[in-house]
Scaffold this active site. Structure first.
Site, PDB file in Angstrom:
ATOM      1  N   ASN A 142       0.669  -1.078   0.039  1.00 11.78           N
ATOM      2  CA  ASN A 142      -0.029  -0.027   0.038  1.00 11.78           C
ATOM      3  C   ASN A 142       0.858   1.302   0.033  1.00 11.78           C
ATOM      4  O   ASN A 142       0.358   2.387  -0.213  1.00 11.78           O
ATOM      5  CB  ASN A 142      -0.946   0.048   1.121  1.00 11.78           C
ATOM      6  CG  ASN A 142      -2.249  -0.915   0.941  1.00 11.78           C
ATOM      7  OD1 ASN A 142      -2.277  -1.558   0.038  1.00 11.78           O
ATOM      8  ND2 ASN A 142      -2.925  -1.101   1.971  1.00 11.78           N
ATOM      9  N   ARG A 193     -17.216   1.456  -1.390  1.00 14.61           N
ATOM     10  CA  ARG A 193     -15.974   2.003  -1.672  1.00 14.61           C
ATOM     11  C   ARG A 193     -16.117   3.062  -2.736  1.00 14.61           C
ATOM     12  O   ARG A 193     -15.290   3.107  -3.851  1.00 14.61           O
ATOM     13  CB  ARG A 193     -14.796   0.976  -1.867  1.00 14.61           C
ATOM     14  CG  ARG A 193     -14.650   0.010  -0.786  1.00 14.61           C
ATOM     15  CD  ARG A 193     -13.427  -0.824  -0.903  1.00 14.61           C
ATOM     16  NE  ARG A 193     -12.393  -0.183  -0.563  1.00 14.61           N
ATOM     17  CZ  ARG A 193     -10.997  -1.056  -0.348  1.00 14.61           C
ATOM     18  NH1 ARG A 193     -11.141  -2.184  -0.675  1.00 14.61           N
ATOM     19  NH2 ARG A 193     -10.002  -0.352   0.073  1.00 14.61           N
ATOM     20  N   ASP A 239      -7.514  -3.475   8.112  1.00 11.45           N
ATOM     21  CA  ASP A 239      -6.853  -4.596   7.449  1.00 11.45           C
ATOM     22  C   ASP A 239      -6.272  -5.614   8.168  1.00 11.45           C
ATOM     23  O   ASP A 239      -5.621  -6.785   7.616  1.00 11.45           O
ATOM     24  CB  ASP A 239      -5.596  -3.988   6.470  1.00 11.45           C
ATOM     25  CG  ASP A 239      -5.971  -3.268   5.107  1.00 11.45           C
ATOM     26  OD1 ASP A 239      -7.382  -3.580   4.826  1.00 11.45           O
ATOM     27  OD2 ASP A 239      -5.320  -2.585   4.571  1.00 11.45           O
ATOM     28  N   ARG A 282      -2.406 -11.171  -4.308  1.00 12.03           N
ATOM     29  CA  ARG A 282      -2.488  -9.740  -4.572  1.00 12.03           C
ATOM     30  C   ARG A 282      -1.559  -8.955  -3.547  1.00 12.03           C
ATOM     31  O   ARG A 282      -1.003  -7.787  -3.900  1.00 12.03           O
ATOM     32  CB  ARG A 282      -4.003  -9.176  -4.268  1.00 12.03           C
ATOM     33  CG  ARG A 282      -4.830  -9.815  -5.629  1.00 12.03           C
ATOM     34  CD  ARG A 282      -6.155  -8.871  -5.390  1.00 12.03           C
ATOM     35  NE  ARG A 282      -5.759  -7.454  -5.284  1.00 12.03           N
ATOM     36  CZ  ARG A 282      -6.815  -6.665  -4.534  1.00 12.03           C
ATOM     37  NH1 ARG A 282      -7.914  -7.090  -4.198  1.00 12.03           N
ATOM     38  NH2 ARG A 282      -6.545  -5.343  -4.539  1.00 12.03           N
TER      39      ARG A 282
HETATM   40  C1  UD1 Z   1      -6.738   2.133   1.791  1.00 14.67           C
HETATM   41  C2  UD1 Z   1      -6.068   0.663   1.739  1.00 14.67           C
HETATM   42  C3  UD1 Z   1      -6.877  -0.405   2.192  1.00 14.67           C
HETATM   43  C4  UD1 Z   1      -7.298  -0.200   3.505  1.00 14.67           C
HETATM   44  C5  UD1 Z   1      -8.006   1.196   3.522  1.00 14.67           C
HETATM   45  C6  UD1 Z   1      -8.278   1.500   4.824  1.00 14.67           C
HETATM   46  C7  UD1 Z   1      -4.379   1.239  -0.254  1.00 14.67           C
HETATM   47  C8  UD1 Z   1      -3.967   0.713  -1.410  1.00 14.67           C
HETATM   48  N1  UD1 Z   1      -5.519   0.385   0.499  1.00 14.67           N
HETATM   49  O1  UD1 Z   1      -7.919   1.879   0.812  1.00 14.67           O
HETATM   50  O2  UD1 Z   1      -5.926  -1.519   2.351  1.00 14.67           O
HETATM   51  O3  UD1 Z   1      -8.267  -1.134   3.882  1.00 14.67           O
HETATM   52  O4  UD1 Z   1      -7.228   2.228   3.109  1.00 14.67           O
HETATM   53  O5  UD1 Z   1      -7.434   1.647   5.967  1.00 14.67           O
HETATM   54  O6  UD1 Z   1      -3.949   1.941   0.545  1.00 14.67           O
HETATM   55  N2  UD1 Z   1     -14.451   6.819   1.157  1.00 14.67           N
HETATM   56  C9  UD1 Z   1     -15.478   7.436   0.677  1.00 14.67           C
HETATM   57  N3  UD1 Z   1     -15.360   8.437  -0.447  1.00 14.67           N
HETATM   58  C10 UD1 Z   1     -14.066   8.443  -1.052  1.00 14.67           C
HETATM   59  C11 UD1 Z   1     -13.069   7.438  -0.336  1.00 14.67           C
HETATM   60  C12 UD1 Z   1     -13.313   6.621   0.627  1.00 14.67           C
HETATM   61  O7  UD1 Z   1     -16.638   7.445   1.365  1.00 14.67           O
HETATM   62  O8  UD1 Z   1     -13.872   8.956  -2.101  1.00 14.67           O
HETATM   63  C13 UD1 Z   1     -14.790   5.697   2.313  1.00 14.67           C
HETATM   64  C14 UD1 Z   1     -14.740   4.406   2.061  1.00 14.67           C
HETATM   65  O9  UD1 Z   1     -15.689   4.009   1.494  1.00 14.67           O
HETATM   66  C15 UD1 Z   1     -14.457   3.870   3.455  1.00 14.67           C
HETATM   67  C16 UD1 Z   1     -13.436   5.083   4.027  1.00 14.67           C
HETATM   68  O10 UD1 Z   1     -13.947   6.013   3.437  1.00 14.67           O
HETATM   69  O11 UD1 Z   1     -15.484   3.630   4.393  1.00 14.67           O
HETATM   70  C17 UD1 Z   1     -12.088   4.600   3.994  1.00 14.67           C
HETATM   71  O12 UD1 Z   1     -11.389   4.197   2.782  1.00 14.67           O
HETATM   72  P1  UD1 Z   1     -10.152   4.771   2.234  1.00 14.67           P
HETATM   73  O13 UD1 Z   1      -9.337   5.067   3.200  1.00 14.67           O
HETATM   74  O14 UD1 Z   1     -10.288   5.451   0.962  1.00 14.67           O
HETATM   75  O15 UD1 Z   1      -9.715   3.160   1.555  1.00 14.67           O
HETATM   76  P2  UD1 Z   1      -8.765   2.889   0.366  1.00 14.67           P
HETATM   77  O16 UD1 Z   1      -7.908   4.255   0.433  1.00 14.67           O
HETATM   78  O17 UD1 Z   1      -9.524   2.636  -0.717  1.00 14.67           O
END
Ligand code: UD1
Length: 433
Positions: free
Chosen positions: A23, A126, A309, A401
């Site tokens: 990540n 997500r 995670d 992955r």
């Molecule tokens: C990253 C990690 C993933 C981890 C997650 C949370 C990477 C590549 N992946 O995923 O392994 O599980 O952080 O620690 O680094 N959300 C919104 N709108 C957005 C973006 C996010 O509502 O535009 C929400 C998501 O649905 C979720 C929360 O915010 O409920 C956190 O998500 P986010 O931190 O963005 O996860 P990732 O960055 O996809």
């Protein structure tokens, strides 16, 4: 499709090494899009998401060398000749949501980017609305059509952006865009994960002016050009945590080497509450367990809290702890699919919305189980180490992955684990070093 066959009951003994953080590597590779000079990244994990990111960057016009060997796990990326109208295609984005990390860098450097919407995934909806909102505030025009987002801006400008919700890749995406924007940006309510800080370190080596990464407020002074850099990716804290739990559940004496214990404080504290003995060194954690575990509750939170995670792996451990453990998942809805598989192995787990109540200790008996996502598959491996008999885990492509050669690493410390199946060549890399 490959499967794992694991015979439980062996204590894990010896030293197991942690690889580079997937990540952290994924956003670092995307950062190479910001410059026409070469970016060299070391300690890149040999996992499938990295191959997917390479494919994505190549499809955008980048030259990517990726090599794995005893001494080096390295990639060298040059983005001098990017396509004029770069597009991250659905075929790639659907297999790896983190592909959206190219959106910010591409629009900042090329003035235009088309990125497929990621869609739903096994652990919830997500969305990427916060990435889009951030870019809009920086002056990008966003359109959505045919499942794609298109962002356009002659030159992004600095902005004051407050993230309504803490997002890891959202913070990274917008920080990369702000690095090449005109003027200053202030990003508030940012993710504080070590991977965000690692990315900021790389960007600053490339000539960016970023302060505050690792805190909630990040300040970025935009520059007109970034240069090449060489950077070593931080160790994978989730892989480290998974090994520590594997050592504990197996009743072993396991030295988890090459990790950064400062990144896993919340986990270490919780495992201490479970009665696990931990000896923490500068870059090692030794876990010593006689298998006697006590129940403890966890709440998943953004960093520095207990990571989502690690929730599934912790649940496997909780099935072997005396008493009731309440596990509350605050980051993603629908992230308890592993519980049903563990129940098939004999675990006593009750799901109530965002809470799972695990009552232990229940003996686990081997069964055929199905991995639903990356961390869920890791949790089934952990559970299998404690189960009686031979567990067969299907769909291990999920684990490939994000975990580098997990069966070889665990076998090296005494696990009885093998991979069976089609055995398609997993590695398409060329050895170096
Ligand atoms: C990253 C990690 C993933 C981890 C997650 C949370 C990477 C590549 N992946 O995923 O392994 O599980 O952080 O620690 O680094 N959300 C919104 N709108 C957005 C973006 C996010 O509502 O535009 C929400 C998501 O649905 C979720 C929360 O915010 O409920 C956190 O998500 P986010 O931190 O963005 O996860 P990732 O960055 O996809």
């Amino acid at each position: 499709m490959d499967k794992f066959v694991i015979r439980g009951g062996n204590p894990l003994l010896g030293t197991i090494r942690v690889s580079g953080a997937k990540n952290a590597a994924l956003p670092a590779m995307a950062a190479a899009l910001l410059t026409d000079e070469t970016v060299v990244l070391e300690n890149i994990p040999d996992v499938r998401d990295i191959q997917t990111e390479r494919k994505l960057l190549v499809s955008l016009g980048a030259e990517v060398e990726l090599g794995y060997g005893r001494a080096h796990h390295r990639t060298s990326i040059n983005c001098r000749n990017l396509n004029k109208n770069p597009e991250a295609a659905y075929e790639i984005v659907k297999t790896m949501r983190a592909s959206t990390l190219v959106l910010g860098p591409l629009v900042a450097r090329m003035g235009v980017a088309r990125v497929s919407m990621p869609g739903g995934c096994a652990i919830g909806a997500r969305p990427i609305d916060l990435h889009i909102k951030g870019l809009e505030l920086m002056g990008a025009t966003i359109t959505q059509e045919h499942g794609y987002i298109e962002a356009r801006a002659e030159r992004l400008h600095g902005a004051h952006i407050y993230f309504d919700k803490i997002t890891v890749t959202g913070t990274e995406d917008i920080m990369m865009a702000a690095a090449l924007a005109e003027g200053d940006s202030v990003l508030e309510n940012c993710a504080r994960e070590p991977e965000v800080t690692d990315l900021a370190d790389l960007l600053n080596k490339m000539g960016a002016k970023i302060e505050g990464a690792g805190a909630s407020t990040i300040k970025v002074r935009g520059v007109s050009k970034l240069r090449g850099a060489r950077h070593r990716i931080i160790p994978d804290r989730i892989e480290a945590g998974t090994f520590i739990i594997a050592g504990a559940i197996s009743g072993g004496d396991l030295n988890v080497a090459g990790c950064d214990p400062s990144h896993i404080q919340a986990m270490l504290q919780k495992l201490g509450e479970c009665g696990i003995k931990l000896r923490v060194g500068q870059d090692t954690v030794r876990v010593i367990s006689d298998g006697a575990l006590k129940a403890a509750d966890i709440n998943t939170e953004e960093y520095p809290g207990f990571p989502t995670d690690m929730q599934a792996q912790y649940m496997a451990l909780a099935t072997q702890a005396e008493g009731a453990s309440v596990i509350t998942e605050n980051i993603f809805e629908n992230r308890f699919m592993h519980a049903l598989e563990m129940a098939r192995m004999g675990a006593n787990i009750k799901i109530e919305g965002r809470r799972a109540i695990v009552r232990g200790k229940t003996p686990l008996s081997a069964a055929a189980v199905l991995a639903s996502d990356l961390r869920a598959s890791a949790s089934l491996v952990v559970a299998a180490l404690a189960a009686e008999g031979e567990t067969i885990i299907d769909r291990v492509y999920h684990i490939d992955r994000g975990y580098e050669h997990i069966e070889e690493k665990l076998r090296g410390v005494g696990a009885q684990m093998k991979r069976i199946g089609e055995m398609l060549p997993r590695k398409v890399s060329v050895p170096v070093g």
